[in-house]
Scaffold this active site. Structure first.
Site, PDB file in Angstrom:
ATOM      1  CB  THR A 158      -0.954  -0.254   1.137  1.00 14.46           C
ATOM      2  OG1 THR A 158      -1.783  -1.249   1.144  1.00 14.46           O
ATOM      3  CG2 THR A 158      -1.983   1.119   1.091  1.00 14.46           C
ATOM      4  CB  ILE A 337     -31.237  -6.548   0.052  1.00 14.44           C
ATOM      5  CG1 ILE A 337     -31.039  -7.531   1.339  1.00 14.44           C
ATOM      6  CG2 ILE A 337     -32.171  -5.540   0.328  1.00 14.44           C
ATOM      7  CD1 ILE A 337     -30.610  -6.904   2.509  1.00 14.44           C
ATOM      8  N   GLY A 339     -31.165  -6.558  -5.335  1.00 17.20           N
ATOM      9  CA  GLY A 339     -31.562  -7.328  -6.490  1.00 17.20           C
ATOM     10  C   GLY A 339     -30.580  -6.986  -7.619  1.00 17.20           C
ATOM     11  CD  GLU A 363      -2.912  -4.782   8.488  1.00 22.62           C
ATOM     12  OE1 GLU A 363      -2.640  -4.849   9.812  1.00 22.62           O
ATOM     13  OE2 GLU A 363      -2.966  -3.538   8.200  1.00 22.62           O
ATOM     14  CD  GLU A 367      -8.317 -18.995   4.803  1.00 24.92           C
ATOM     15  OE1 GLU A 367      -9.453 -19.452   4.365  1.00 24.92           O
ATOM     16  OE2 GLU A 367      -7.407 -18.038   4.380  1.00 24.92           O
TER      17      GLU A 367
END
Length: 380
Positions: A158, A337, A339, A363, A367
Site C-alpha cells: 500500500t 437485497i 436485486g 494483514e 486462515e
C-alpha cells in the site's frame, strides 16, 4: 462496561462524517473507476489529525487511543473502504512501526511528517513468493561498512508509489530464521530504491498497491529500526495492532452496506408494499445487523486490550477474522437485497461488495488468523 460514545468521540464521528460527505463521497466512483490515489485528500486528513491518530502530541500526532482509532476508520470506511484502508495502513503499519520500535532520533525525524500527513507511509513485508510464509522472504540486506545494501522486491505494498518513506523487513540472516530479518526505514529518493508495477485490483481501487524494488540500494545503519535480526518479531507485533484497524475497516464497510440496504428496502416497493415488510428481506437485515453488533463488540474488546497493554494477539486475530468475514457476508446480502440494482454501479453496494473481500486477505488471511487463534488457545 460503557458501550456509548464519549462526548469527544461523538464530536470526532461528526467531524469525520462532515468531512467525508464533502471531500470523499462526491468522488468515490471517479477515484474507483480511474484507480486514482488522491494524495491531496490525505494531506487534508492529516490536517484533521487523523494521519497520526495514535502518535503522541510530542511528535505532532493526535495522541488518541484505539477506541478513537476504530471510530475514525469506521466512519471513513462507511463512505469509501479504499480511503479507510489507506488511512489504516499509514497509521498502523509504517507510522506504527516507527512509533513502536524507532529510537528517539528516528521518531523525531519521521513521525511529525507522517502524523501531519506531510508524508505518506508504506510498509513492506510481503514478496512475490512469500505471502503468509513471510519468513521465507528473499529480499536481502548485506552489511557494507556503515551501510547495508538491499536487493530484491516487495509486492502488494500500500502506497508503494506515492509513499514518501517505507518501513521494510528484509533478510539479514538465514532464510526461515525468525531472527534473521531486520527492519529498515527508507526514504523516497534513496538511490536504488524505486517503485514497480501498480496492481489493477478488484476493489479498494483508490488505495494504491504496488511493488517496491531494491537494486543495490545503500541504506545507512542509522535507518535500522530496533536491533539487527528483530525485524520479523517486530512485524508480528505491528500486525497484532494492525488487525484492529482491519477489523475497524471491515466494520465500516459492513455498516455502510447495511445502512444502504436498510434504506433501499424501505423505499423499494413490490407487490404493493416495501420489500422490508417481507420476511425474506427483513430476516436478512436482522442477521447482518446482529453480526455487525458482534463484530463491533469484538473489535472494541481488542481495542481495550491494546489500550491497557494486555496481551491481545488472540483477541486481535478473532476481531479481524470475524469482522472481515462479517463484512463479506453483509456486502453479499446487500447486493442480494438490492436485486438487479445491486449489480450496477448506480448503487453503493456494488462497490462495498468488491471492497469487502480484501478485508479477509490483507494483514493475514482468515486462515492465518485461525492459525494464530488456535496456537494461542493451545498454549500450555
Amino acid at each position: 462496561m460503557d458501550f456509548g460514545y464519549t462526548e469527544t468521540q461523538a464530536m470526532i464521528a461528526a467531524s469525520i462524517r462532515d468531512f467525508a460527505k464533502q471531500h470523499i463521497a462526491p468522488y468515490v466512483m471517479e477515484w474507483d473507476e480511474s484507480q486514482t490515489f488522491p494524495v491531496d485528500l490525505f494531506r487534508k486528513i492529516g490536517e484533521m489529525g487523523f494521519m497520526g491518530v495514535l502518535v503522541p502530541e510530542a511528535y505532532g500526532g493526535s495522541g488518541m487511543d484505539y477506541h478513537d482509532y476504530v471510530l475514525i476508520l469506521e466512519e471513513i470506511s462507511k463512505i469509501d473502504g479504499a480511503i479507510g484502508l489507506s488511512v489504516a495502513a499509514h497509521n498502523s503499519l509504517c507510522t506504527g512501526h516507527i512509533l513502536q520500535f524507532g529510537n528517539e532520533a528516528q521518531k523525531k525525524k519521521w513521525l511529525p511528517k507522517l502524523a501531519t500527513g506531510e508524508w505518506i507511509g508504506a510498509w513492506g513485508l510481503t514478496e512475490h513468493n512469500t505471502g503468509s510464509d513471510a519468513g521465507g522472504m528473499s529480499t536481502t540486506a548485506v552489511e557494507d561498512g556503515d551501510y547495508y545494501v538491499l536487493n530484491g522486491a516487495k509486492n502488494f505494498i500500500t502506497h508503494g508509489i506515492s509513499g514518501d518513506i517505507a518501513v521494510v523487513i528484509v533478510r539479514t540472516g538465514e532464510k526461515g530464521d525468525s531472527h534473521g530479518m531486520t527492519a529498515f526505514a527508507i526514504e523516497k529518493g534513496t538511490p536504488g530504491f524505486t517503485s514497480g508495477k501498480k496492481e489493477n485490483k478488484l476493489g479498494m481501487r483508490a488505495s494504491e498497491t504496488a511493488e517496491l524494488v531494491f537494486d543495490n540500494c545503500r541504506v545507512s545503519k542509522d535507518n535500522i529500526l530496533g536491533e539487527i535480526g528483530e525485524g520479523f518479531i517486530q512485524s508480528m507485533k505491528v500486525l497484532d495492532g494492525g488487525r484492529i484497524s482491519i477489523a475497524a475497516l471491515s466494520l465500516g464497510i459492513a455498516k455502510g452496506a447495511y445502512e444502504a440496504s436498510l434504506k433501499y428496502s424501505k423505499e423499494r416497493v413490490q407487490f404493493g408494499k416495501p420489500i422490508a415488510s417481507f420476511q425474506g428481506i427483513s430476516f436478512k437485515l436482522a442477521d447482518i445487523a446482529t453480526e455487525i453488533e458482534a463484530a463491533e463488540l469484538l473489535t472494541h474488546k481488542a481495542a481495550a486490550f491494546k489500550n491497557e497493554g494486555k496481551p491481545m494477539t488472540k483477541i486481535g486475530a478473532m476481531a479481524k477474522m470475524y469482522a472481515s468475514e462479517c463484512c463479506v457476508r453483509t456486502a453479499n446480502e446487500a447486493v442480494q437485497i438490492h436485486g438487479g440494482y445491486g449489480y450496477t454501479k448506480d448503487f453503493p453496494v456494488e462497490k462495498f461488495y468488491r471492497d469487502a473481500k480484501l478485508c479477509t486477505i490483507g494483514e493475514g488471511t482468515t486462515e492465518i488468523q485461525k492459525v494464530v487463534i488456535s496456537r494461542e488457545l493451545l498454549k500450555a
